[in-house]
Structures are given as structure tokens and as C-alpha cells.
Write a protein that holds these residues in place. Structure first.
Motif, mmCIF file in Angstrom:
data_model
loop_
_atom_site.group_PDB
_atom_site.id
_atom_site.type_symbol
_atom_site.label_atom_id
_atom_site.label_comp_id
_atom_site.label_asym_id
_atom_site.label_seq_id
_atom_site.Cartn_x
_atom_site.Cartn_y
_atom_site.Cartn_z
ATOM 1 N N PHE A 195 -4.303 -3.194 -9.414
ATOM 2 C CA PHE A 195 -4.104 -2.095 -8.470
ATOM 3 C C PHE A 195 -5.436 -1.384 -8.246
ATOM 4 C CE2 PHE A 195 -3.310 -0.111 -12.618
ATOM 5 C CZ PHE A 195 -4.102 1.034 -12.549
ATOM 6 N N ILE A 196 -5.527 -0.739 -7.094
ATOM 7 C CA ILE A 196 -6.690 0.094 -6.780
ATOM 8 C C ILE A 196 -6.160 1.470 -6.411
ATOM 9 C CG2 ILE A 196 -8.741 0.410 -5.338
ATOM 10 C CD1 ILE A 196 -8.514 -2.583 -4.606
ATOM 11 N N ARG A 197 -6.754 2.491 -6.971
ATOM 12 C CA ARG A 197 -6.353 3.865 -6.652
ATOM 13 C C ARG A 197 -7.586 4.674 -6.288
ATOM 14 N NH1 ARG A 197 -5.946 9.024 -8.819
ATOM 15 N NH2 ARG A 197 -3.937 10.115 -8.613
ATOM 16 N N PHE A 198 -7.626 5.193 -5.076
ATOM 17 C CA PHE A 198 -8.697 6.093 -4.640
ATOM 18 C C PHE A 198 -8.117 7.493 -4.492
ATOM 19 C CE2 PHE A 198 -11.839 3.115 -2.154
ATOM 20 C CZ PHE A 198 -12.126 2.453 -3.344
ATOM 21 N N GLU A 199 -8.810 8.479 -5.014
ATOM 22 C CA GLU A 199 -8.440 9.876 -4.781
ATOM 23 C C GLU A 199 -9.631 10.563 -4.139
ATOM 24 O OE1 GLU A 199 -6.407 13.696 -7.041
ATOM 25 O OE2 GLU A 199 -6.435 11.728 -7.990
ATOM 26 N N THR A 200 -9.397 11.139 -2.989
ATOM 27 C CA THR A 200 -10.478 11.716 -2.203
ATOM 28 C C THR A 200 -11.285 12.738 -2.994
ATOM 29 O OG1 THR A 200 -9.159 11.459 -0.208
ATOM 30 C CG2 THR A 200 -11.038 12.937 -0.068
ATOM 31 N N GLY A 201 -12.580 12.510 -3.034
ATOM 32 C CA GLY A 201 -13.498 13.473 -3.642
ATOM 33 C C GLY A 201 -13.642 13.391 -5.138
ATOM 34 N N GLU A 202 -12.962 12.436 -5.821
ATOM 35 C CA GLU A 202 -13.083 12.393 -7.275
ATOM 36 C C GLU A 202 -14.533 12.132 -7.673
ATOM 37 O OE1 GLU A 202 -10.374 9.443 -8.701
ATOM 38 O OE2 GLU A 202 -10.959 7.991 -7.182
ATOM 39 N N GLY A 203 -15.023 12.973 -8.565
ATOM 40 C CA GLY A 203 -16.393 12.835 -9.040
ATOM 41 C C GLY A 203 -17.434 13.539 -8.197
ATOM 42 N N LEU A 204 -17.005 14.207 -7.122
ATOM 43 C CA LEU A 204 -17.954 14.899 -6.247
ATOM 44 C C LEU A 204 -17.817 16.400 -6.385
ATOM 45 C CD1 LEU A 204 -17.589 12.877 -2.913
ATOM 46 C CD2 LEU A 204 -19.342 12.605 -4.672
ATOM 47 N N GLU A 205 -18.920 17.090 -6.211
ATOM 48 C CA GLU A 205 -18.902 18.548 -6.227
ATOM 49 C C GLU A 205 -18.485 19.071 -4.865
ATOM 50 O OE1 GLU A 205 -19.205 20.791 -8.376
ATOM 51 O OE2 GLU A 205 -20.149 19.914 -10.127
ATOM 52 N N LYS A 206 -17.678 20.110 -4.844
ATOM 53 C CA LYS A 206 -17.293 20.746 -3.593
ATOM 54 C C LYS A 206 -18.174 21.953 -3.345
ATOM 55 C CE LYS A 206 -13.245 22.425 -1.097
ATOM 56 N NZ LYS A 206 -11.792 22.622 -1.156
ATOM 57 N N LYS A 207 -18.669 22.027 -2.121
ATOM 58 C CA LYS A 207 -19.526 23.155 -1.764
ATOM 59 C C LYS A 207 -18.737 24.449 -1.845
ATOM 60 C CE LYS A 207 -20.564 23.756 2.561
ATOM 61 N NZ LYS A 207 -21.126 23.547 3.903
ATOM 62 N N ASP A 217 0.828 -1.206 0.000
ATOM 63 C CA ASP A 217 0.000 0.000 0.000
ATOM 64 C C ASP A 217 0.864 1.258 0.000
ATOM 65 O OD1 ASP A 217 0.847 -0.548 2.695
ATOM 66 O OD2 ASP A 217 -0.574 0.969 3.359
ATOM 67 N N TYR A 218 0.224 2.361 -0.375
ATOM 68 C CA TYR A 218 0.885 3.662 -0.366
ATOM 69 C C TYR A 218 -0.171 4.739 -0.155
ATOM 70 C CZ TYR A 218 3.208 7.926 -1.994
ATOM 71 O OH TYR A 218 3.706 9.200 -2.089
ATOM 72 N N ILE A 219 0.087 5.618 0.814
ATOM 73 C CA ILE A 219 -0.798 6.747 1.093
ATOM 74 C C ILE A 219 -0.060 8.030 0.765
ATOM 75 C CG2 ILE A 219 -1.908 8.091 2.918
ATOM 76 C CD1 ILE A 219 -3.582 5.742 2.259
ATOM 77 N N HIS A 220 -0.678 8.880 -0.027
ATOM 78 C CA HIS A 220 -0.047 10.139 -0.444
ATOM 79 C C HIS A 220 -0.840 11.330 0.098
ATOM 80 C CE1 HIS A 220 2.168 12.947 -2.999
ATOM 81 N NE2 HIS A 220 1.002 13.498 -3.294
ATOM 82 N N GLY A 221 -0.097 12.367 0.477
ATOM 83 C CA GLY A 221 -0.739 13.611 0.892
ATOM 84 C C GLY A 221 -1.609 13.468 2.122
ATOM 85 N N GLY A 222 -1.185 12.640 3.074
ATOM 86 C CA GLY A 222 -1.944 12.481 4.299
ATOM 87 C C GLY A 222 -3.240 11.716 4.140
ATOM 88 N N GLY A 223 -3.441 11.152 2.960
ATOM 89 C CA GLY A 223 -4.664 10.389 2.717
ATOM 90 C C GLY A 223 -5.461 10.894 1.544
ATOM 91 N N ARG A 224 -4.948 11.915 0.858
ATOM 92 C CA ARG A 224 -5.671 12.438 -0.313
ATOM 93 C C ARG A 224 -5.759 11.378 -1.410
ATOM 94 N NH1 ARG A 224 -4.641 15.202 -5.015
ATOM 95 N NH2 ARG A 224 -2.387 15.218 -4.665
ATOM 96 N N ILE A 225 -4.679 10.574 -1.537
ATOM 97 C CA ILE A 225 -4.660 9.476 -2.500
ATOM 98 C C ILE A 225 -4.213 8.208 -1.784
ATOM 99 C CG2 ILE A 225 -3.617 8.568 -4.615
ATOM 100 C CD1 ILE A 225 -3.165 11.452 -5.514
#
Length: 307
Positions: free
Chosen positions: A282-294, A153-161
Motif C-alpha cells: 500500500f501507499i499512503r500520502f498525507e498532504t504536508g507530512e514532514g513540512l513546516e507550515k508558514k 484507491d481511496y481519497i480522504h478529506g478532499g485530498g488531504r490523504i
């Protein structure tokens, strides 16, 4: 269908195209947003097709590993302030551990599961309690598990990715694990879509060829070229695109010569360690991808409260 300013604004944010181009695209597609994106791509006006990867919501990704199995989760918060909160981060780590042992088939079933830290509650109950404690809306957005002979595993940016790499190898030592960690960092940085070109569907290739042909035909200089030349141009551009979206074909970011591919790097590591090494998934999650920010305008909010 009436084309509103809000629709034009949304399409512009999705594609980076000009306002009038967006308005025309919506008019040509009767307000269908997906078709409007396609229209702009075919006419070469869309700078990017980013609907599914817009970074908007706050929160973090966390990963839990137990031997040959890993789970990755994304939990969203309303603000970055809460995302950095230790209480919130501890909760997300607990959600990752829950995902590691889950038997749920979907998110609804996952939320209804007994919370492993207190089986008198469900996962949803634990989430609701945490919302009350933190004082901000939270959302367990997604999770995914993966199992293989080797998982890193690898966590980038404190958990952003968050990235999990699965591999097959008959030798598992520090050097192999370090190599897979480097590949996880590559995935975090360059966001490939596939492990290799073998995974790319014929439908994807056909769709991209259609887009490229439309772009060529909308350029008078290129459209006047012989059919054989045009097809060669399309083939070349497809090949270039696959090198960007397929992990094994990407240039390895740490390559000293700037030319070595990820596939060549894996082969080099395998040879050096006498291993039969293969990245399988591999699995890659990026926080908030596809979501609108208020959108937040604190000055306007205070002004509105005052009067």
C-alpha cells in the motif's frame, strides 16, 4: 554549541516534551536535533516521534488508475484556499495522469519530461504557467506508482490523504473491491507502516528494544525488576507496537466485535468469494507530512504595513 530558543522551540514541537527537558536534551547532544529526539524518547519525555509526519503545507493528493496500475501524487500550495480551487485541483489530476505513464527515475527527470497535455512543454513549464495563473507558489512534491493484479484507491478529506492498495486475487468482483476499499480507509485512518510483521526489519526491532530498555532503566520501580521480567516487558511492548504499525495485525475498524484483525477480515472475504486474496502493498500520502507550515498572523502583517 550554543543552544538557541529557536532550537528548543523546534524540538518541543517535534516531541511534545517540556521546554527545560528540550533544552537539556539539546545540551546533552551538542545541538543535534535527531539525537535530542532519541535522548527524550529514551528518557520517556517525548510524547511522540513525529518529525516525519507533521502536517504543515497545504495542497492535495490525487490518484490516477489505469487497469492494474496506479499513480499517486502530492502537489502543495501555499494556502488552503488555493487547494480547494478547481483550477488547481484539475492541474493536480493532470499531474497524476502524467505520473501514471512516466518513465522518470526521479523528480528532476519527471519535471524535465514532456507534458502529456502539450508536448511542446515540460512538466516544469506547465507548473510555472500554473503558478503564474493562480498567483501562488506551487510544488509537485512527490509521486509513486504501483502495479498489481488489483489496485484500489481511496481519497480522504478532499485530498488531504490518499491511499492506494495493491492486492493479488484470482477473483475480482465488487465484493473483493469493496473489501479492499475498506482496507484503504483503514490505512487512511490508522496509518500503518507495514503490511505485515514479515516486512519489519531486525534493525527496527533492535532500535525499538533499545528505546524501551532505556525507558525501563529510567524508571526506578521497573529497573529494579529481574532481567527476565524486564525482557518479558520489552517483548510484550514490542508485540503491542507491531499490532499498531502492521496493517494485518491491526484491529479492523469496522469489526462488529471490535476484535477482528485485518488479516481475519481478509480471510473472511476470501472465503466468502472463493478467492485467494492477499494484500501485497500500500501507499499512503498525507498532504504536508514532514513540512513546516508558514506561520501567518494577519493582524501583525497589517500592523506592520501601516507603520
Amino acid at each position: 554549541m550554543a543552544i538557541t530558543a529557536a532550537m528548543v522551540k523546534e524540538l518541543r514541537e517535534l516531541t511534545g516534551a517540556g521546554m527545560m527537558d528540550c533544552k537539556k536534551a539539546l545540551g546533552e547532544t551538542d545541538g543535534n536535533m535527531d539525537e535530542a529526539v532519541e535522548y527524550l524518547r529514551k528518557n520517556g519525555q517525548a510524547k511522540a516521534e513525529k518529525k516525519a509526519s507533521r502536517i504543515a503545507a497545504e495542497g492535495i493528493c490525487r490518484i490516477a488508475i489505469d487497469g492494474t496500475k496506479a499513480a499517486i501524487v502530492e502537489v502543495n500550495s501555499e494556502t488552503d484556499f488555493v487547494a480547494k480551487n478547481e483550477t488547481f485541483q484539475t492541474f493536480v489530476e493532470s499531474v497524476a495522469k502524467q505520473a501514471l505513464t512516466t518513465t522518470a527515475a526521479d523528480m528532476d527527470a519527471f519535471m524535465a519530461e514532456a507534458w502529456t497535455e502539450d508536448t511542446s512543454k515540460t512538466v516544469k513549464d506547465a507548473l510555472v504557467e500554473k503558478v503564474a495563473t493562480i498567483g501562488e507558489n506551487l510544488n509537485i512534491r512527490r509521486y509513486e506508482t504501483i502495479e498489481a493484479p488489483v489496485v484500489v484507491d481511496y481519497i480522504h478529506g478532499g485530498g488531504r490523504i490518499g491511499v492506494v492498495v495493491a492486492a493479488e486475487s484470482d477473483v475480482v468482483n465488487d465484493a473483493v473491491k469493496e473489501a479492499l476499499k475498506n482496507i484503504a480507509m483503514q490505512i487512511a485512518a490508522l496509518n500503518p507502516k507495514y503490511v505485515s510483521a514479515d516486512e519489519v526489519s531486525e534493525e527496527y526491532i533492535a532500535h525499538e528494544k533499545e528505546i524501551l530498555l532505556a525507558q525501563i532503566m529510567n524508571d526506578p520501580k521497573e529497573a529494579s525488576k529481574p532481567e527476565k521480567v524486564i525482557q518479558g516487558m520489552i517483548a510484550g511492548r514490542i508485540k503491542k507496537e507491531l499490532k499498531e504499525v502492521c496493517l494485518m495485525d491491526q484491529v479492523y475498524v469496522k469489526a462488529e466485535d471490535g476484535k477482528q484483525s485485518v488479516a481475519q477480515y481478509v480471510a473472511e472475504v476470501a472465503k466468502a468469494n472463493g478467492a485467494a486474496l492477499k494484500v501485497t502493498k500500500f501507499i499512503r500520502f498525507e498532504t504536508g507530512e514532514g513540512l513546516e507550515k508558514k506561520s501567518e498572523d494577519f493582524a501583525a502583517e497589517v500592523a506592520a504595513q501601516l507603520g
